[in-house]
Design an enzyme around this catalytic site. Structure first.
Site, short mmCIF file in Angstrom:
data_model
loop_
_atom_site.label_atom_id
_atom_site.label_comp_id
_atom_site.label_asym_id
_atom_site.label_seq_id
_atom_site.Cartn_x
_atom_site.Cartn_y
_atom_site.Cartn_z
N ASP A 1 0.83 -1.20 0.00
CA ASP A 1 0.00 0.00 0.00
C ASP A 1 0.87 1.25 0.00
OD1 ASP A 1 -2.84 1.19 0.56
OD2 ASP A 1 -1.49 2.24 1.93
N LYS B 1 -2.73 5.91 -4.43
CA LYS B 1 -3.83 6.84 -4.18
C LYS B 1 -3.56 8.18 -4.86
CE LYS B 1 -3.72 4.74 0.40
NZ LYS B 1 -2.34 4.60 0.85
N1 LIG Z 1 -5.23 6.30 3.58
C1 LIG Z 1 -4.69 7.03 4.54
O1 LIG Z 1 -5.05 8.20 4.75
C2 LIG Z 1 -3.62 6.42 5.39
C3 LIG Z 1 -3.22 7.07 6.57
C4 LIG Z 1 -2.24 6.46 7.37
C5 LIG Z 1 -1.70 5.25 6.98
N2 LIG Z 1 -2.09 4.65 5.82
C6 LIG Z 1 -1.50 3.34 5.38
O2 LIG Z 1 -1.51 2.43 6.47
C7 LIG Z 1 -0.18 1.93 6.68
C8 LIG Z 1 0.04 1.54 8.12
O3 LIG Z 1 -0.23 2.60 9.00
P1 LIG Z 1 0.91 3.41 9.80
O4 LIG Z 1 2.13 3.40 8.99
O5 LIG Z 1 0.31 4.69 10.20
O6 LIG Z 1 1.17 2.62 11.14
P2 LIG Z 1 1.03 1.15 11.76
O7 LIG Z 1 1.20 0.11 10.72
O8 LIG Z 1 -0.18 1.14 12.60
O9 LIG Z 1 2.28 1.16 12.73
C9 LIG Z 1 3.58 1.33 12.24
C10 LIG Z 1 4.51 1.59 13.42
O10 LIG Z 1 4.53 0.44 14.27
C11 LIG Z 1 5.87 -0.09 14.30
N3 LIG Z 1 5.72 -1.55 14.20
C12 LIG Z 1 5.29 -2.27 13.15
N4 LIG Z 1 5.23 -3.58 13.42
C13 LIG Z 1 5.68 -3.70 14.70
C14 LIG Z 1 5.87 -4.81 15.56
N5 LIG Z 1 5.60 -6.05 15.17
N6 LIG Z 1 6.34 -4.58 16.82
C15 LIG Z 1 6.62 -3.32 17.23
N7 LIG Z 1 6.45 -2.22 16.46
C16 LIG Z 1 5.99 -2.41 15.21
C17 LIG Z 1 6.61 0.51 13.13
O11 LIG Z 1 7.97 0.71 13.44
P3 LIG Z 1 9.18 0.31 12.45
O12 LIG Z 1 8.82 0.72 11.05
O13 LIG Z 1 10.32 1.09 13.00
O14 LIG Z 1 9.35 -1.17 12.58
C18 LIG Z 1 5.91 1.88 13.00
O15 LIG Z 1 6.45 2.80 13.92
C19 LIG Z 1 0.69 3.10 6.19
O16 LIG Z 1 2.04 2.72 6.01
C20 LIG Z 1 -0.04 3.48 4.94
O17 LIG Z 1 0.26 2.58 3.88
C21 LIG Z 1 -3.06 5.20 5.04
#
Ligand SMILES: NC(=O)c1ccc[n+]([C@@H]2O[C@H](COP(=O)([O-])OP(=O)(O)OC[C@H]3O[C@@H](n4cnc5c(N)ncnc54)[C@H](OP(=O)(O)O)[C@@H]3O)[C@@H](O)[C@H]2O)c1
Length: 276
Positions: A43, A73
């Site tokens: 994504d 997107k």
């Molecule tokens: N459509 C939208 O408006 C929108 C908005 C926000 C996000 N998104 C999408 O959703 C995806 C995911 O959301 P997000 O990036 O906000 O956050 P998330 O996936 O909820 O969390 C990511 C965070 O958690 C840590 N993490 C991941 N797996 C872990 C584990 N097993 N143990 C401990 N820590 C862990 C990562 O650190 P490290 O990377 O340092 O490991 C990072 O700091 C985004 O990358 C994006 O593609 C879309």
């Protein structure tokens, strides 16, 4: 891997890798790693400025293009009918691909979302996006879109995790056949110290992250955790070898506090305007 069937009968993997907040180097490496581990959904978004790196990671993985779901997107500043075609072309060029698997509206910008969707429908009809969807939609956003839309979005990607369980929203969109995809499924890493989830994790000998992702998958939601660490990318993938009991599913859903880590889709236009 488990899959969800979309309105157009295609099947999307229920777990993917999110790449928001990844540098180019991190995205190339993480995408390549994830695909080698078995992930088949990536994504990204024009707004993440790493589509080229995602494309590079895909090519380095050696996995066949047709076996991978690439989602991207259209960013808010590029919305509009003609603008969306241009934005889509630019995304393909960055990715170095000739189609995407999922093209989405990033935010429901009031002034332009209907014309943006009209362009996205045409992109879909031309076969350049195999599926199409929206992000950050509440029920009223869909109702407004459907005043002019010909095709229902197949996916709605929204913030969703145990502190924001989105039960009513999920029920509403699923009643229309629209699959919910969880973004920030780990609360952007801010909810991993939760003691109640920790207790459940100990019982299953899993990590807090794995318990959260499993809860999302068992709810029939597609989830896209982001990590730049190989061991976490592996850990987040190991969620298909256990099942949470009904009681634990209920306990996790009961943690809801309607608490966001991201921007509220009811107010994003004012908030983003202030940040400019
Ligand atoms: N459509 C939208 O408006 C929108 C908005 C926000 C996000 N998104 C999408 O959703 C995806 C995911 O959301 P997000 O990036 O906000 O956050 P998330 O996936 O909820 O969390 C990511 C965070 O958690 C840590 N993490 C991941 N797996 C872990 C584990 N097993 N143990 C401990 N820590 C862990 C990562 O650190 P490290 O990377 O340092 O490991 C990072 O700091 C985004 O990358 C994006 O593609 C879309």
């Amino acid at each position: 891997m488990e899959y969800k069937k979309l309105l157009n009968e295609t099947r999307i993997p229920q777990l993917g890798l999110g790449v928001w907040q990844m540098s180019d180097e991190e995205a190339i490496e993480s995408v390549e790693e994830a695909l080698k581990i078995g992930y088949r959904l990536i994504d990204t978004a024009a707004g993440y400025r790493n589509e080229a790196a995602v494309g590079e990671g895909v090519r380095r993985s050696g996995i066949e293009r047709e076996d991978i779901w690439i989602a991207t997107k259209v960013r808010n500043s590029n919305q509009g009918y003609r603008e969306t075609f241009q934005a889509f072309e630019a995304s393909l060029k960055e990715l170095q691909m000739d189609y995407v698997d999922l093209y989405m509206v990033h935010w429901p910008v009031k002034a332009t979302v209907k014309e943006t969707w009209r362009a996205i429908e045409e992109i879909y009809q031309k076969g350049l996006a195999k599926s199409i969807g929206v992000c950050n939609f509440h029920a009223h956003h869909l109702e407004e879109l459907m005043e002019t839309a010909k095709i229902l979005p197949m996916i709605n990607q929204v913030e969703l995790h145990p502190l924001l369980s989105q039960v009513d929203l999920t029920e509403y969109f699923e009643s229309k056949g629209i699959v919910i995809e969880a973004y920030s499924p780990l609360g952007n890493g801010q909810i991993l110290q939760n003691e109640s989830i920790e207790k459940i994790a100990q019982k299953y000998q899993k990590t807090v992250a794995q318990i959260i992702l499993r809860w999302e998958i068992q709810r029939g939601i597609v989830t896209i955790p982001k990590s730049v660490h190989k061991e976490r990318i592996i850990q987040n993938f190991e969620v298909f070898d256990f099942t949470l009991s009904d009681e634990d599913m209920f306990a996790l859903s009961a943690l809801n506090q309607n608490q966001r880590v991201g921007t509220d889709p009811e107010h994003f236009e004012e908030i983003f305007a202030k940040k400019k």
